[in-house]
Design a protein around this motif. Structure first.
Motif, mmCIF file in Angstrom:
data_model
loop_
_atom_site.group_PDB
_atom_site.id
_atom_site.type_symbol
_atom_site.label_atom_id
_atom_site.label_comp_id
_atom_site.label_asym_id
_atom_site.label_seq_id
_atom_site.Cartn_x
_atom_site.Cartn_y
_atom_site.Cartn_z
ATOM 1 N N VAL A 60 0.839 -1.207 0.000
ATOM 2 C CA VAL A 60 0.000 0.000 0.000
ATOM 3 C C VAL A 60 0.873 1.256 0.000
ATOM 4 C CG1 VAL A 60 -1.615 1.367 1.400
ATOM 5 C CG2 VAL A 60 -1.984 -1.097 1.114
ATOM 6 N N PHE A 61 1.886 1.262 0.879
ATOM 7 C CA PHE A 61 2.671 2.497 1.005
ATOM 8 C C PHE A 61 3.689 2.663 -0.125
ATOM 9 C CE2 PHE A 61 0.591 2.170 5.051
ATOM 10 C CZ PHE A 61 0.130 3.462 5.194
ATOM 11 N N GLU A 62 4.134 1.536 -0.667
ATOM 12 C CA GLU A 62 4.983 1.654 -1.863
ATOM 13 C C GLU A 62 4.147 2.231 -3.021
ATOM 14 O OE1 GLU A 62 6.624 -1.998 -3.468
ATOM 15 O OE2 GLU A 62 7.645 -0.923 -5.079
ATOM 16 N N ALA A 63 2.938 1.699 -3.183
ATOM 17 C CA ALA A 63 2.073 2.172 -4.276
ATOM 18 C C ALA A 63 1.729 3.651 -4.082
ATOM 19 C CB ALA A 63 0.799 1.341 -4.333
ATOM 20 N N ARG A 64 1.445 4.029 -2.833
ATOM 21 C CA ARG A 64 1.067 5.424 -2.583
ATOM 22 C C ARG A 64 2.208 6.366 -2.976
ATOM 23 N NH1 ARG A 64 -0.947 7.596 3.301
ATOM 24 N NH2 ARG A 64 1.244 8.041 3.644
ATOM 25 N N TYR A 65 3.413 5.999 -2.578
ATOM 26 C CA TYR A 65 4.586 6.841 -2.871
ATOM 27 C C TYR A 65 4.836 6.912 -4.383
ATOM 28 C CZ TYR A 65 9.398 8.560 -2.355
ATOM 29 O OH TYR A 65 10.550 9.300 -2.414
ATOM 30 N N LYS A 66 4.782 5.739 -5.031
ATOM 31 C CA LYS A 66 5.075 5.707 -6.465
ATOM 32 C C LYS A 66 3.938 6.339 -7.276
ATOM 33 C CE LYS A 66 8.482 2.011 -6.332
ATOM 34 N NZ LYS A 66 8.877 0.647 -6.742
ATOM 35 N N ALA A 67 2.728 6.297 -6.736
ATOM 36 C CA ALA A 67 1.596 6.927 -7.421
ATOM 37 C C ALA A 67 1.764 8.457 -7.426
ATOM 38 C CB ALA A 67 0.285 6.539 -6.754
ATOM 39 N N ILE A 68 2.310 8.987 -6.340
ATOM 40 C CA ILE A 68 2.584 10.435 -6.319
ATOM 41 C C ILE A 68 3.639 10.755 -7.385
ATOM 42 C CG2 ILE A 68 3.719 12.279 -4.991
ATOM 43 C CD1 ILE A 68 1.088 12.033 -3.755
ATOM 44 N N ASN A 69 4.665 9.925 -7.441
ATOM 45 C CA ASN A 69 5.699 10.152 -8.475
ATOM 46 C C ASN A 69 5.092 10.085 -9.872
ATOM 47 O OD1 ASN A 69 7.667 10.523 -6.606
ATOM 48 N ND2 ASN A 69 8.605 8.506 -6.844
ATOM 49 N N ARG A 70 4.167 9.153 -10.053
ATOM 50 C CA ARG A 70 3.482 9.023 -11.355
ATOM 51 C C ARG A 70 2.697 10.312 -11.662
ATOM 52 N NH1 ARG A 70 3.293 7.683 -16.326
ATOM 53 N NH2 ARG A 70 1.291 6.997 -17.117
ATOM 54 N N GLY A 71 2.043 10.845 -10.638
ATOM 55 C CA GLY A 71 1.288 12.094 -10.818
ATOM 56 C C GLY A 71 2.211 13.243 -11.201
ATOM 57 N N LEU A 72 3.352 13.301 -10.546
ATOM 58 C CA LEU A 72 4.319 14.372 -10.858
ATOM 59 C C LEU A 72 4.792 14.220 -12.308
ATOM 60 C CD1 LEU A 72 6.354 14.326 -7.499
ATOM 61 C CD2 LEU A 72 4.926 16.220 -8.327
ATOM 62 N N GLN A 73 4.971 12.975 -12.699
ATOM 63 C CA GLN A 73 5.408 12.708 -14.075
ATOM 64 C C GLN A 73 4.307 13.136 -15.070
ATOM 65 O OE1 GLN A 73 5.433 8.490 -14.981
ATOM 66 N NE2 GLN A 73 7.604 8.611 -15.552
ATOM 67 N N LEU A 74 3.058 12.795 -14.770
ATOM 68 C CA LEU A 74 1.948 13.155 -15.666
ATOM 69 C C LEU A 74 1.807 14.673 -15.798
ATOM 70 C CD1 LEU A 74 -0.798 10.550 -14.606
ATOM 71 C CD2 LEU A 74 0.489 10.617 -16.757
ATOM 72 N N CYS A 75 2.168 15.388 -14.724
ATOM 73 C CA CYS A 75 2.097 16.866 -14.750
ATOM 74 C C CYS A 75 3.364 17.473 -15.337
ATOM 75 C CB CYS A 75 1.925 17.421 -13.333
ATOM 76 S SG CYS A 75 0.373 17.031 -12.607
ATOM 77 N N LYS A 76 4.291 16.610 -15.707
ATOM 78 C CA LYS A 76 5.605 17.098 -16.184
ATOM 79 C C LYS A 76 6.219 18.046 -15.150
ATOM 80 C CE LYS A 76 4.707 16.632 -21.130
ATOM 81 N NZ LYS A 76 3.515 15.796 -21.015
ATOM 82 N N ALA A 77 6.089 17.645 -13.889
ATOM 83 C CA ALA A 77 6.580 18.484 -12.790
ATOM 84 C C ALA A 77 8.107 18.482 -12.754
ATOM 85 C CB ALA A 77 6.037 17.974 -11.466
ATOM 86 N N GLY A 78 8.661 19.597 -12.364
ATOM 87 C CA GLY A 78 10.095 19.706 -12.131
ATOM 88 C C GLY A 78 10.305 20.008 -10.655
ATOM 89 N N ASN A 79 10.119 21.287 -10.294
ATOM 90 C CA ASN A 79 10.262 21.699 -8.895
ATOM 91 C C ASN A 79 9.056 21.213 -8.085
ATOM 92 O OD1 ASN A 79 12.565 23.170 -9.674
ATOM 93 N ND2 ASN A 79 11.275 24.901 -10.296
ATOM 94 N N VAL A 80 9.330 20.780 -6.856
ATOM 95 C CA VAL A 80 8.252 20.173 -6.053
ATOM 96 C C VAL A 80 8.212 20.746 -4.641
ATOM 97 C CG1 VAL A 80 7.428 18.007 -5.024
ATOM 98 C CG2 VAL A 80 8.360 17.984 -7.339
#
Ligand SMILES: C[S@@+](CC[C@H](N)C(=O)[O-])C[C@H]1O[C@@H](n2cnc3c(N)ncnc32)[C@H](O)[C@@H]1O
Length: 295
Positions: A60-80
């Motif tokens: 659960v917590f691995e997925a939660r963490y990696k899902a946030i990273n996926r969201g940042l990737q989908l937003c083409k995020a740089g600075n966080v």
């Protein structure tokens, strides 16, 4: 509520760090070891419940963490800007990729996380020039504004995991206003895994036997009373309530599944076989939200 009251929530960050350390998330093991994540987990939920949760929580917590990273990737995020960053090692990856990271949490938490993350960065040869940790109560607009100054007028996106369930509706409204104010200026987005987390719990509880269900409910009640927050009633019980709330707060949103197959779940193999399928199904059926201020 003053800062001292919210700081009762901070020990839960050590429990999250403990579960994350079972995964391949970079730096998660060192963090949990130094912060004695296992001891805190046992203090919070007891030894027996720790063993039960060990079947589910790492995934659960691995997925939660990696899902946030996926969201940042989908937003083409740089600075966080990561709110309620706890012991998240995300900043090390962000700065290593050449961007600025600001981890914002309560003073007591930052006093522990900032030196640890900096020392891991130095040890691993990661440049710390753009790695910042700021003591921030996320309900305080001035403190949020001050933390965002580290981006020096450049655009940034915001993320958080494991915070909204501790805040009541009034506090969530204030948090939304603070985030809205910051993101409107830079046209950024807010990625959060907290809006449907309750459904994850509810669905998981349906897949376990009565004894485990009761133990789990007791553990949540214990944590709630220890941190002084009503974790069950703080949740959005219906998607329509969340939709109405965030629209009213001035956001548009899109959603994607916690587990969408775009990343590998390193803890999957170690999970008991009878846990894998139901858990993957649950993780695929609940969503991360990407919220953007309406213009
Ligand atoms: C469950 S932990 C999650 C930590 C981290 N996001 C993670 O997933 O590992 C909850 C975090 O919320 C922080 N927190 C609680 N109330 C806060 C507030 N008003 N302002 C800033 N941080 C807060 C706590 O200090 C703690 O680090």
């Amino acid at each position: 509520m003053n800062v001292q009251d919210y700081s009762k929530i901070s020990p839960t960050a050590k429990m999250t760090a403990y579960w994350r350390a079972k995964s391949d998330i970079p730096h998660s093991r060192e963090v949990a070891q130094v912060m004695r994540g296992e001891d805190m987990t046992q203090q919070l939920i007891g030894q027996q419940m720790t063993s039960v949760m060990a079947q589910y929580s790492p995934m659960v917590f691995e997925a939660r963490y990696k899902a946030i990273n996926r969201g940042l990737q989908l937003c083409k995020a740089g600075n966080v800007l990561e709110l309620a960053s706890g012991l998240s090692p995300r900043g090390l990856g962000v700065v290593d990729a050449g961007y600025t990271y600001v981890g914002a949490d309560l003073p007591n938490m930052i006093a522990e996380s900032a030196p640890l993350m900096t020392s891991i960065a130095v040890h691993d040869g990661i440049d710390t020039a753009h790695l910042f940790y700021e003591a921030v109560n996320v309900l305080d607009q001035q403190q949020m504004g001050k933390a965002s100054k580290h981006f020096k007028g450049q655009s940034f996106d915001i993320c958080n995991e494991g915070l909204l369930m501790y805040l009541n509706l009034e506090e969530k409204t204030r948090l939304c206003a603070n985030i809205h104010e910051l993101l409107t200026r830079v046209r950024g987005s807010w990625i959060t895994t907290d809006i449907e987390f309750h459904f994850l719990r509810a669905k998981l509880l349906n897949s376990v036997n009565l004894e485990v269900r009761e133990m789990y409910k007791n553990a949540i009640a214990d944590i709630s009373s220890r941190v002084g927050r009503d974790m069950i009633n703080n949740e959005f019980l219906h998607i329509e309530d969340a939709t109405a709330f965030f629209t009213q707060a001035g956001f548009t949103f899109r959603r994607f599944p916690f587990y969408d197959g775009s990343y590998a779940l390193s803890t999957l193999e170690a999970a008991p076989e009878y846990v894998r399928e139901p858990l993957l199904e649950v993780l695929s059926s609940i969503h991360v939200w990407i919220l953007t201020p309406m213009l």
